[in-house]
Design a protein around this motif. Structure first.
Motif, short mmCIF file in Angstrom:
data_model
loop_
_atom_site.label_atom_id
_atom_site.label_comp_id
_atom_site.label_asym_id
_atom_site.label_seq_id
_atom_site.Cartn_x
_atom_site.Cartn_y
_atom_site.Cartn_z
N UNK A 80 0.81 -1.18 0.00
CA UNK A 80 0.00 0.00 0.00
C UNK A 80 0.87 1.26 0.00
N UNK A 81 2.13 1.12 -0.34
CA UNK A 81 3.04 2.25 -0.35
C UNK A 81 2.89 3.15 -1.57
N UNK A 82 2.20 2.68 -2.60
CA UNK A 82 2.02 3.47 -3.82
C UNK A 82 0.56 3.90 -3.90
N UNK A 83 0.30 5.20 -3.97
CA UNK A 83 -1.09 5.66 -4.06
C UNK A 83 -1.78 5.09 -5.30
N UNK A 84 -2.99 4.60 -5.12
CA UNK A 84 -3.76 4.06 -6.23
C UNK A 84 -3.57 2.57 -6.46
N UNK A 85 -2.66 1.94 -5.74
CA UNK A 85 -2.43 0.50 -5.88
C UNK A 85 -3.11 -0.21 -4.72
N UNK A 86 -4.15 -0.98 -5.04
CA UNK A 86 -4.88 -1.72 -4.02
C UNK A 86 -4.23 -3.09 -3.83
N UNK A 87 -4.78 -3.87 -2.93
CA UNK A 87 -4.26 -5.21 -2.68
C UNK A 87 -4.34 -6.06 -3.94
#
Length: 51
Positions: free
Chosen positions: A1-8
């Motif tokens: 979750x360290x990159x905005x916009x990247x979900x699980x």
């Protein structure tokens, strides 16, 4: 979750596509594998951009 916009789900999809990240010697080689680094081939006055 360290990159905005990247979900699980997105993170798991990326991980499944890449596989074992230790096979890449550097982050740049991983970026090249993913197609994130554009290529430019030059010969004389001729320039070819893209893959």
């Amino acid at each position: 979750m360290g990159i905005p916009g990247i979900s699980v789900l997105s993170a798991l999809t990326i991980l499944a596509e890449i596989g074992d990240v230790t096979r890449f010697l550097s982050p740049k080689k991983l970026a090249c594998y993913a197609g994130l680094v554009p290529s430019v081939h030059q010969s004389g006055k001729r320039v070819i951009r893209g893959t």
